[in-house]
Design a protein around this motif. Structure first.
Motif, PDB file in Angstrom:
ATOM      1  N   ALA A   1      39.122  50.064  32.216  1.00  0.00           N
ATOM      2  CA  ALA A   1      38.800  49.638  33.585  1.00  0.00           C
ATOM      3  C   ALA A   1      38.949  48.129  33.727  1.00  0.00           C
ATOM      4  N   SER A   2      38.546  47.381  32.693  1.00  0.00           N
ATOM      5  CA  SER A   2      38.686  45.923  32.726  1.00  0.00           C
ATOM      6  C   SER A   2      40.147  45.515  32.895  1.00  0.00           C
ATOM      7  N   ASP A   3      41.032  46.197  32.175  1.00  0.00           N
ATOM      8  CA  ASP A   3      42.465  45.901  32.283  1.00  0.00           C
ATOM      9  C   ASP A   3      42.967  46.117  33.711  1.00  0.00           C
ATOM     10  N   VAL A   4      42.520  47.196  34.331  1.00  0.00           N
ATOM     11  CA  VAL A   4      42.985  47.516  35.687  1.00  0.00           C
ATOM     12  C   VAL A   4      42.535  46.460  36.681  1.00  0.00           C
ATOM     13  N   VAL A   5      41.239  46.144  36.673  1.00  0.00           N
ATOM     14  CA  VAL A   5      40.738  45.172  37.643  1.00  0.00           C
ATOM     15  C   VAL A   5      41.296  43.782  37.356  1.00  0.00           C
ATOM     16  N   ALA A   6      41.489  43.444  36.074  1.00  0.00           N
ATOM     17  CA  ALA A   6      42.055  42.143  35.726  1.00  0.00           C
ATOM     18  C   ALA A   6      43.484  42.016  36.258  1.00  0.00           C
ATOM     19  N   SER A   7      44.265  43.069  36.151  1.00  0.00           N
ATOM     20  CA  SER A   7      45.631  43.049  36.679  1.00  0.00           C
ATOM     21  C   SER A   7      45.625  42.869  38.188  1.00  0.00           C
ATOM     22  N   ASN A   8      44.700  43.557  38.873  1.00  0.00           N
ATOM     23  CA  ASN A   8      44.579  43.416  40.324  1.00  0.00           C
ATOM     24  C   ASN A   8      44.257  41.980  40.709  1.00  0.00           C
ATOM     25  N   VAL A   9      43.302  41.381  40.017  1.00  0.00           N
ATOM     26  CA  VAL A   9      42.880  40.018  40.342  1.00  0.00           C
ATOM     27  C   VAL A   9      43.996  39.019  40.048  1.00  0.00           C
ATOM     28  N   LEU A  10      44.700  39.219  38.929  1.00  0.00           N
ATOM     29  CA  LEU A  10      45.782  38.300  38.590  1.00  0.00           C
ATOM     30  C   LEU A  10      46.895  38.351  39.641  1.00  0.00           C
ATOM     31  N   LYS A  11      47.224  39.539  40.123  1.00  0.00           N
ATOM     32  CA  LYS A  11      48.239  39.659  41.180  1.00  0.00           C
ATOM     33  C   LYS A  11      47.798  38.940  42.449  1.00  0.00           C
ATOM     34  N   ALA A  12      46.524  39.045  42.785  1.00  0.00           N
ATOM     35  CA  ALA A  12      46.021  38.372  43.983  1.00  0.00           C
ATOM     36  C   ALA A  12      46.047  36.854  43.810  1.00  0.00           C
ATOM     37  N   LEU A  13      45.689  36.372  42.615  1.00  0.00           N
ATOM     38  CA  LEU A  13      45.715  34.929  42.360  1.00  0.00           C
ATOM     39  C   LEU A  13      47.138  34.384  42.385  1.00  0.00           C
ATOM     40  N   ALA A  14      48.094  35.220  42.012  1.00  0.00           N
ATOM     41  CA  ALA A  14      49.494  34.783  42.011  1.00  0.00           C
ATOM     42  C   ALA A  14      49.990  34.480  43.417  1.00  0.00           C
ATOM     43  N   GLN A  15      49.319  35.027  44.433  1.00  0.00           N
ATOM     44  CA  GLN A  15      49.696  34.731  45.814  1.00  0.00           C
ATOM     45  C   GLN A  15      49.266  33.325  46.223  1.00  0.00           C
ATOM     46  N   LEU A  16      48.321  32.738  45.482  1.00  0.00           N
ATOM     47  CA  LEU A  16      47.842  31.392  45.798  1.00  0.00           C
ATOM     48  C   LEU A  16      48.636  30.308  45.095  1.00  0.00           C
ATOM     49  N   GLY A  17      49.200  30.625  43.960  1.00  0.00           N
ATOM     50  CA  GLY A  17      49.891  29.620  43.163  1.00  0.00           C
ATOM     51  C   GLY A  17      50.319  30.199  41.840  1.00  0.00           C
ATOM     52  N   PRO A  18      50.801  29.368  40.939  1.00  0.00           N
ATOM     53  CA  PRO A  18      51.307  29.876  39.660  1.00  0.00           C
ATOM     54  C   PRO A  18      50.195  30.439  38.787  1.00  0.00           C
ATOM     55  N   THR A  19      50.559  31.429  37.987  1.00  0.00           N
ATOM     56  CA  THR A  19      49.641  31.905  36.947  1.00  0.00           C
ATOM     57  C   THR A  19      50.085  31.279  35.631  1.00  0.00           C
ATOM     58  N   HIS A  20      49.146  31.126  34.716  1.00  0.00           N
ATOM     59  CA  HIS A  20      49.451  30.394  33.482  1.00  0.00           C
ATOM     60  C   HIS A  20      50.462  31.135  32.612  1.00  0.00           C
ATOM     61  N   ARG A  21      50.286  32.447  32.459  1.00  0.00           N
ATOM     62  CA  ARG A  21      51.213  33.208  31.617  1.00  0.00           C
ATOM     63  C   ARG A  21      51.838  34.404  32.340  1.00  0.00           C
ATOM     64  N   GLY A  22      51.258  34.836  33.421  1.00  0.00           N
ATOM     65  CA  GLY A  22      51.843  35.950  34.161  1.00  0.00           C
ATOM     66  C   GLY A  22      51.387  37.316  33.711  1.00  0.00           C
ATOM     67  N   TYR A  23      50.484  37.379  32.739  1.00  0.00           N
ATOM     68  CA  TYR A  23      49.948  38.660  32.300  1.00  0.00           C
ATOM     69  C   TYR A  23      48.478  38.469  31.911  1.00  0.00           C
ATOM     70  N   VAL A  24      47.742  39.587  31.866  1.00  0.00           N
ATOM     71  CA  VAL A  24      46.332  39.550  31.499  1.00  0.00           C
ATOM     72  C   VAL A  24      46.217  39.189  30.025  1.00  0.00           C
TER      73      VAL A  24
ATOM     74  N   ASP B   1      49.646  18.508  32.099  1.00  0.00           N
ATOM     75  CA  ASP B   1      50.640  19.252  32.869  1.00  0.00           C
ATOM     76  C   ASP B   1      50.445  20.765  32.774  1.00  0.00           C
ATOM     77  N   ALA B   2      49.467  21.234  31.983  1.00  0.00           N
ATOM     78  CA  ALA B   2      49.144  22.664  31.942  1.00  0.00           C
ATOM     79  C   ALA B   2      48.599  23.078  33.303  1.00  0.00           C
ATOM     80  N   ARG B   3      49.034  24.229  33.801  1.00  0.00           N
ATOM     81  CA  ARG B   3      48.603  24.640  35.137  1.00  0.00           C
ATOM     82  C   ARG B   3      48.585  26.158  35.257  1.00  0.00           C
ATOM     83  N   GLY B   4      47.967  26.620  36.334  1.00  0.00           N
ATOM     84  CA  GLY B   4      47.978  28.035  36.659  1.00  0.00           C
ATOM     85  C   GLY B   4      46.680  28.762  36.373  1.00  0.00           C
ATOM     86  N   SER B   5      46.483  29.856  37.090  1.00  0.00           N
ATOM     87  CA  SER B   5      45.312  30.715  36.907  1.00  0.00           C
ATOM     88  C   SER B   5      45.571  31.711  35.781  1.00  0.00           C
TER      89      SER B   5
END
Length: 480
Positions: free
Chosen positions: A316-339, A257-261
């Motif tokens: 820089a990694s933190d910035v791009v990771a946050s951008n990607v996580l926000k974009a993935l959140a538009q597709l479905g749930p994220t696992h924890r909601g933060y990088v 039942d674990a899910r999310g990006s």
């Protein structure tokens, strides 16, 4: 580059020779290798030729006049061996026995150059791979060419005008790593879906999107089903002067039942341990970190330089990771909601911003079905692409297509892009001589002193009312 057990990396140019051996026994005990076959993959940036063998390879490579000759000592062809068809920069291949040795003759594009390395078997197996990467003439790479007649009001016209403004300045390079591969299948879903196949499909989709975007270029660490050691993956990024490294994976858990990006970056502990390793390894210190060699620096200065470079890469990694996580959140749930942060090996590059994307939980039956769907794979790739592109638009590396677009949006032209035919009495840069990307710890005052201009002139050129500036921002530097 650091020496690494498990592979050999070398550059071969026309007229040069490489002599290499990979041994799992004493040098005096040379065992024959069986050549099983040759695989070829042609991509937009290079052509990869993989020679599959059982047993350690002892070989010599020569490249001259449109041919690559591979001599394999004390080897034999398997019964089903056949020559591969021509693809990309490979024009054809033939094989022959020369005494006790074998010879492969590859017809290649005469302007191509070759890079080769050997992949050792995983977990003590007997399967070896000789990988030959053929690259086109570097003088023809990295240029963005604008078409002649496109309506000025179209969005395509604006990107082409920015490309023309660049006058050949480089594209940003994104290294895309499809997790696992070959004998390492990664996680397996309830219906048998293998992680290595999902990651490769998403990586290919992402590479195609990046290569269609003006000012961007993709490099795949693997383009078919073969294994690459973890450290070799981020070294491929560094060897290709990547501006960003993105590793694609699919998560797994004991509970279905674990899910999310999720999106991961290197943890502070991983940064510290990697810094210690680089400083301790003399061969690593001779390598370039952010364009600076550490080999001629004392330990204190080397530590400061490496810490600064790693700090920038992690920020820089933190910035791009946050951008990607926000974009993935538009597709479905994220696992924890933060990088999230961990000491993953593939994230340890000291000077290339790096992220690891867990697309979903392949152990979850519903998410496994999505991961198998080619349409959903493309949506995942598009989400990552959106986050990556947003990062380069907000913090464009100097001298790139994105930097030229930033200048265009600000209504200025880079001095380096001024047309040589312009009269000497008219400045093409409209009073702006360059762009500066703000680094951590810099202020308007320090930047002004660096370029010999006043703070007021700097604020005026950038239409700033306040005195603060954020790291990663692009500032236009006035001519005076």
């Amino acid at each position: 580059m650091p020496a690494m057990a498990g592979y050999l990396n070398s550059i071969v140019r026309r007229g040069a020779m490489v002599v290499a051996a990979v041994a799992v026994a004493p040098v005096c005990a040379v065992h024959a290798a069986n050549l099983e076959g040759v695989r070829v993959w042609a991509g937009p940036d290079y052509t990869r030729v993989v020679v599959d063998a059982v047993g350690p390879l002892h070989y010599k490579i020569r490249q001259k006049d449109g041919e690559v000759l591979i001599d394999l000592a004390d080897s034999r062809f398997s019964r089903g061996f056949s020559d591969p068809a021509a693809q990309g920069l490979l024009r054809g291949m033939s094989h022959a026995r020369v005494g006790k040795d074998l010879q492969l003759t590859a017809k290649v594009h005469p302007d191509s150059h070759l890079k080769s390395f050997v992949l050792e078997p995983k977990s003590g197996g007997g399967d070896y791979r000789l990988v030959l990467d053929l690259y086109p003439d570097s003088t023809a790479a990295g240029h963005v060419v604008a078409a002649a007649s496109v309506p000025a009001h179209s969005s395509r016209a604006s990107t082409q005008q920015a490309a023309a403004l660049l006058n050949g300045q480089r594209a940003v390079v994104v290294a895309i790593d499809a997790g696992h591969g070959g004998k390492d299948s990664g996680a397996r879903g309830p219906s048998g879906t293998q992680e290595k196949n999902v990651t490769l499909a998403v990586a290919r989709d992402l590479a195609a999107m990046i290569n269609r975007q003006p000012g961007m270029k993709a490099v795949l660490t693997r383009d078919s089903d073969f294994y690459i050691p973890l450290k070799q993956r981020y070294r491929i990024a560094r060897e290709n002067n990547a501006d960003l490294f993105v590793s694609i994976h699919a998560d797994s858990f004991t509970s279905d039942d674990a899910r999310g990006s999720s999106v991961w970056v290197l943890s502070p502990r991983g940064k510290t341990s990697e810094a210690a390793r680089w400083l301790a390894d003399r061969e690593n210190r001779a390598d370039l970190i952010g364009g600076t060699t550490l080999d001629d620096k004392d330990d204190g200065l080397a530590k400061v330089l490496l810490d600064l470079q790693q700090g920038w890469a992690m920020q820089a990694s933190d910035v791009v990771a946050s951008n990607v996580l926000k974009a993935l959140a538009q597709l479905g749930p994220t696992h924890r909601g933060y990088v999230e942060k961990a000491n993953f090996v593939v994230l340890r590059s000291p000077d290339v911003p790096s992220i690891l994307v867990e697309t979903a939980f392949i152990s979850n039956p519903a998410e496994e079905r999505k991961l198998r769907d080619p349409a959903h794979q493309k949506r995942l790739a598009a989400a990552v692409m959106g986050g990556v592109k947003n990062y380069f638009e907000s913090a464009p590396p100097p001298g790139t297509w994105f930097a030229a677009q930033a200048a265009q949006r600000a209504g200025v032209q880079l001095a380096s892009a001024a047309k040589p035919s312009a009269p000497s009495t008219a400045r093409a840069d409209a009073g702006v001589r360059d762009l500066h990307k703000v680094n951590r710890g810099e202020s308007l005052g320090s930047i002004a002193r660096q370029y010999g201009v006043s703070v007021s002139a700097l604020k005026s050129a950038n239409r700033m009312s306040g005195d603060t500036v954020q790291a990663g921002a692009m500032l236009a530097i006035p001519a005076s």
